[in-house]
Design a protein around this motif. Sequence first.
Motif, PDB file in Angstrom:
ATOM      1  N   ALA A  63     -23.167 -29.841  -8.924  1.00 32.69           N
ATOM      2  CA  ALA A  63     -23.867 -30.259  -7.715  1.00 32.69           C
ATOM      3  C   ALA A  63     -25.136 -29.432  -7.546  1.00 32.69           C
ATOM      4  CB  ALA A  63     -22.965 -30.104  -6.483  1.00 32.69           C
ATOM      5  N   VAL A  64     -25.994 -29.947  -6.687  1.00 35.71           N
ATOM      6  CA  VAL A  64     -27.258 -29.295  -6.366  1.00 35.71           C
ATOM      7  C   VAL A  64     -27.295 -29.046  -4.866  1.00 35.71           C
ATOM      8  CG1 VAL A  64     -29.770 -29.578  -6.330  1.00 35.71           C
ATOM      9  CG2 VAL A  64     -28.437 -30.442  -8.266  1.00 35.71           C
ATOM     10  N   TRP A  65     -27.737 -27.860  -4.483  1.00 30.09           N
ATOM     11  CA  TRP A  65     -28.015 -27.562  -3.071  1.00 30.09           C
ATOM     12  C   TRP A  65     -29.519 -27.455  -2.918  1.00 30.09           C
ATOM     13  CZ3 TRP A  65     -27.567 -21.716  -1.646  1.00 30.09           C
ATOM     14  CH2 TRP A  65     -28.296 -21.443  -0.475  1.00 30.09           C
ATOM     15  N   LEU A  66     -30.086 -28.267  -2.010  1.00 33.03           N
ATOM     16  CA  LEU A  66     -31.517 -28.225  -1.727  1.00 33.03           C
ATOM     17  C   LEU A  66     -31.782 -27.360  -0.512  1.00 33.03           C
ATOM     18  CD1 LEU A  66     -33.024 -31.826  -2.070  1.00 33.03           C
ATOM     19  CD2 LEU A  66     -32.883 -30.016  -3.779  1.00 33.03           C
ATOM     20  N   SER A  67     -32.586 -26.326  -0.667  1.00 27.82           N
ATOM     21  CA  SER A  67     -33.089 -25.580   0.480  1.00 27.82           C
ATOM     22  C   SER A  67     -34.018 -26.484   1.286  1.00 27.82           C
ATOM     23  CB  SER A  67     -33.801 -24.314   0.004  1.00 27.82           C
ATOM     24  OG  SER A  67     -32.862 -23.406  -0.559  1.00 27.82           O
ATOM     25  N   PRO A  68     -34.411 -26.088   2.509  1.00 25.74           N
ATOM     26  CA  PRO A  68     -35.068 -27.033   3.424  1.00 25.74           C
ATOM     27  C   PRO A  68     -36.309 -27.718   2.861  1.00 25.74           C
ATOM     28  CG  PRO A  68     -34.378 -25.115   4.637  1.00 25.74           C
ATOM     29  CD  PRO A  68     -34.134 -24.803   3.176  1.00 25.74           C
ATOM     30  N   PHE A  69     -36.396 -28.997   3.160  1.00 29.56           N
ATOM     31  CA  PHE A  69     -37.528 -29.847   2.769  1.00 29.56           C
ATOM     32  C   PHE A  69     -38.032 -30.626   3.977  1.00 29.56           C
ATOM     33  CE2 PHE A  69     -33.434 -31.788   1.958  1.00 29.56           C
ATOM     34  CZ  PHE A  69     -33.509 -32.954   2.716  1.00 29.56           C
ATOM     35  N   TYR A  70     -37.585 -30.252   5.168  1.00 27.81           N
ATOM     36  CA  TYR A  70     -37.899 -30.997   6.386  1.00 27.81           C
ATOM     37  C   TYR A  70     -39.312 -30.693   6.878  1.00 27.81           C
ATOM     38  CZ  TYR A  70     -32.790 -30.854   6.244  1.00 27.81           C
ATOM     39  OH  TYR A  70     -31.487 -30.919   5.837  1.00 27.81           O
ATOM     40  N   VAL A  71     -39.787 -31.521   7.796  1.00 27.72           N
ATOM     41  CA  VAL A  71     -41.091 -31.294   8.417  1.00 27.72           C
ATOM     42  C   VAL A  71     -41.085 -29.928   9.100  1.00 27.72           C
ATOM     43  CG1 VAL A  71     -42.715 -32.085  10.177  1.00 27.72           C
ATOM     44  CG2 VAL A  71     -41.499 -33.764   8.750  1.00 27.72           C
ATOM     45  N   SER A  72     -42.095 -29.125   8.779  1.00 29.93           N
ATOM     46  CA  SER A  72     -42.100 -27.733   9.226  1.00 29.93           C
ATOM     47  C   SER A  72     -43.498 -27.156   9.109  1.00 29.93           C
ATOM     48  CB  SER A  72     -41.142 -26.909   8.356  1.00 29.93           C
ATOM     49  OG  SER A  72     -41.327 -25.520   8.549  1.00 29.93           O
ATOM     50  N   PRO A  73     -43.873 -26.263  10.037  1.00 29.84           N
ATOM     51  CA  PRO A  73     -45.130 -25.513   9.840  1.00 29.84           C
ATOM     52  C   PRO A  73     -45.023 -24.451   8.763  1.00 29.84           C
ATOM     53  CG  PRO A  73     -44.125 -24.979  11.973  1.00 29.84           C
ATOM     54  CD  PRO A  73     -43.275 -26.048  11.357  1.00 29.84           C
ATOM     55  N   GLN A  74     -43.841 -24.267   8.189  1.00 28.96           N
ATOM     56  CA  GLN A  74     -43.618 -23.355   7.061  1.00 28.96           C
ATOM     57  C   GLN A  74     -43.870 -21.888   7.425  1.00 28.96           C
ATOM     58  OE1 GLN A  74     -42.336 -24.584   4.105  1.00 28.96           O
ATOM     59  NE2 GLN A  74     -42.314 -26.610   5.070  1.00 28.96           N
ATOM     60  N   MET A 111     -25.066 -33.778  -4.175  1.00 29.47           N
ATOM     61  CA  MET A 111     -26.147 -33.046  -3.521  1.00 29.47           C
ATOM     62  C   MET A 111     -25.721 -32.632  -2.120  1.00 29.47           C
ATOM     63  SD  MET A 111     -29.957 -34.238  -2.318  1.00 29.47           S
ATOM     64  CE  MET A 111     -30.573 -34.566  -3.976  1.00 29.47           C
ATOM     65  N   ILE A 112     -25.891 -31.339  -1.834  1.00 30.59           N
ATOM     66  CA  ILE A 112     -25.778 -30.852  -0.463  1.00 30.59           C
ATOM     67  C   ILE A 112     -27.157 -30.370  -0.022  1.00 30.59           C
ATOM     68  CG2 ILE A 112     -23.352 -30.243  -0.753  1.00 30.59           C
ATOM     69  CD1 ILE A 112     -24.155 -27.335  -0.893  1.00 30.59           C
ATOM     70  N   VAL A 113     -27.420 -30.472   1.271  1.00 31.40           N
ATOM     71  CA  VAL A 113     -28.735 -30.125   1.807  1.00 31.40           C
ATOM     72  C   VAL A 113     -28.574 -29.045   2.867  1.00 31.40           C
ATOM     73  CG1 VAL A 113     -29.703 -32.397   1.308  1.00 31.40           C
ATOM     74  CG2 VAL A 113     -28.692 -31.965   3.561  1.00 31.40           C
ATOM     75  N   ASP A 114     -29.636 -28.287   3.051  1.00 28.79           N
ATOM     76  CA  ASP A 114     -29.629 -27.226   4.046  1.00 28.79           C
ATOM     77  C   ASP A 114     -29.669 -27.812   5.451  1.00 28.79           C
ATOM     78  OD1 ASP A 114     -29.791 -24.355   4.623  1.00 28.79           O
ATOM     79  OD2 ASP A 114     -30.826 -24.229   2.705  1.00 28.79           O
ATOM     80  N   GLY A 216     -26.309 -40.670   2.240  1.00 30.36           N
ATOM     81  CA  GLY A 216     -25.470 -40.445   1.076  1.00 30.36           C
ATOM     82  C   GLY A 216     -25.329 -39.018   0.614  1.00 30.36           C
ATOM     83  N   VAL A 217     -25.803 -38.017   1.402  1.00 31.89           N
ATOM     84  CA  VAL A 217     -25.646 -36.640   0.946  1.00 31.89           C
ATOM     85  C   VAL A 217     -24.173 -36.264   0.930  1.00 31.89           C
ATOM     86  CG1 VAL A 217     -27.913 -36.005   1.847  1.00 31.89           C
ATOM     87  CG2 VAL A 217     -25.864 -35.532   3.212  1.00 31.89           C
ATOM     88  N   ASP A 218     -23.843 -35.295   0.111  1.00 36.63           N
ATOM     89  CA  ASP A 218     -22.450 -34.893  -0.088  1.00 36.63           C
ATOM     90  C   ASP A 218     -22.036 -33.710   0.769  1.00 36.63           C
ATOM     91  OD1 ASP A 218     -21.665 -36.723  -2.412  1.00 36.63           O
ATOM     92  OD2 ASP A 218     -23.515 -35.817  -3.144  1.00 36.63           O
ATOM     93  N   GLY A 219     -22.948 -33.194   1.572  1.00 41.73           N
ATOM     94  CA  GLY A 219     -22.580 -32.106   2.449  1.00 41.73           C
ATOM     95  C   GLY A 219     -23.774 -31.280   2.871  1.00 41.73           C
ATOM     96  N   PHE A 220     -23.480 -30.175   3.547  1.00 44.24           N
ATOM     97  CA  PHE A 220     -24.509 -29.335   4.163  1.00 44.24           C
ATOM     98  C   PHE A 220     -24.187 -27.864   3.937  1.00 44.24           C
ATOM     99  CE2 PHE A 220     -23.996 -33.222   6.533  1.00 44.24           C
ATOM    100  CZ  PHE A 220     -25.287 -33.688   6.688  1.00 44.24           C
ATOM    101  N   ARG A 221     -25.199 -27.114   3.567  1.00 43.74           N
ATOM    102  CA  ARG A 221     -25.130 -25.660   3.615  1.00 43.74           C
ATOM    103  C   ARG A 221     -25.683 -25.272   4.978  1.00 43.74           C
ATOM    104  NH1 ARG A 221     -29.288 -21.607   4.531  1.00 43.74           N
ATOM    105  NH2 ARG A 221     -28.701 -19.699   3.438  1.00 43.74           N
TER     106      ARG A 221
END
Length: 561
Positions: A63-74, A111-114, A216-221
């Motif tokens: 599996a893959v965990w994606l760190s944040p990719f959301y709209v953000s001022p970073q 895939m799990i997402v942050d 369809g994500v498989d979970g959340f960190r």
Amino acid sequence: MSSTTTTPAASSRASDDHGDWWRSAVIYQVYPRSFADANGDGIGDLDGIRSRLPYLSALGVDAVWLSPFYVSPQADAGYDVADYTDVDPVFGTLADFDALLAATHDAGLRMIVDLVPNHSSDEHPWFVEAVAAAPGSPERDRYVIRDGRGVDGELPPNNWRSLFGGPAWDRLPDVDGRGGQWYLHLFDAKQPDFNWSNRDVVAFFDSVLRFWLDRGVDGFRVDVAHSLVKDDDLPDVDYDARAIERESQGGGDRGPMWDQEGVHDIYRHWHEVLSEYGNDRILVAEAWVSPAERSARYVRADEMQQAFNFPFMLAGWDAPRLRKIIVDSLLANDAVGATTTWVLSNHDCVRHASRFGLTDPTSWPIGISADNEQPDDALGLRRARAATLLTLGLPGSTYLFQGEELGLPDHTALPAEVRQDPNFTRTGGLEIGRDGCRVPLPWTADAPGFGFGPTGATWLPQPDVFRELAADVQQHDPASTLSMYREAIALRRTEGLGAGTISWSPSPATVLDFRNGDIRIVANIGADPVAVGASEALISSTPDAIVDGMLAPDSTVWLRV
């Protein structure tokens, strides 16, 4: 071989047709801005990740965990979220995410997402509304906002400190003719903390969970999962933020902002939300909690499925510490029917290939600069490879941080002017911060930017050593770190080590020697060679690990029993 101690692996929960896939999974953390750049702007993106899925499939992860990719001022690399249900343009579009998720599933990966529920960005619409609203308004109640102390409220509500340095409170503008109230931010000032006693907040995150589950994500960190609930009285504390954090990790005073009982109500409710989508979706706690019995409370049968084993990561290269943590963790998690989730590095710490090369391989620096002790790269990599084989030999799940399979060190000579971590800026450089572990990956030794993207641009500069560690250099070298990871992950699966049970054998204090199924794992963390006998060696951490039946220092071997 005699055995003196048996440590059970986590017992099985009831599972559906999909099985409890996470219990023995190897999960790979992708830090999107530093993984692969498809459009050439020097920042990694979703299309770049999709282009490298064959590499992850060949690595053998589940599996893959994606760190944040959301709209953000970073302001904090995306952990300051302004829109929880859309993709920041720097990474692509929602359609790009859907394409990546579909390709990930087509590759046989999950895939799990942050998820970042403790705080939002100060540019989130709710906080913008709160700033404009009056004290006592429903808009302000969504965040931890309080009157100040002092004659005119000119002092913060308490003495809490930010984890990133400085006070944990900033003052809002005056909107009603009196001094402004104060808002809490345990992290950067651009990350105001939500009030989890507010029903709007609860309902909002229910909708966020369902938005991504519907896709369809498989979970959340779950980011800082132990911090959502604060003591209602917001009392002063006698320690600074880092000291309280360290006490929490050691099982001492948790402070009024960490590991409060109310967080478990939140996760029991989230468990119910995920159950609406079947029994194969997971929640993973980033909970810096100790001792093991308290961490295990996050993974009881009606709460989360996994919690990172941070005491294992903090132990460093030290045999007695590691053995105690392994024993305590497996016993505590087994008591609640949960798996144990091992981790050596992530985006918040100095890579273990560098930490283990320091004079004290148990130290925990918050970044390394050119003015600090420089790691011994060769020694650090040798120990890192040995630690990896030890970890992959344990029952439970393992998380890998992107680039560790290449043996990447931290970039320890980044100039101050390129650093972006708020740890560095808010402490005036007293804490070096996390930029050194977040440097873009090297894919091709002889390409500009080591093949990170088509233009050679990289948002952080890469060290020269990345040339010899690039993926294409290691791809077909059987002695490379990448090859060792691939072989070990494959053996771990075929031998069923993730679902195994370990039994300990007598050994010197500096050696970890245990059996998992039909495999004997021996890690020599001492300074002298140790005898391992004539058993068949399936894999060793370095080609020279065993000579004449003796295991070299800083080496690990898997032997067929």
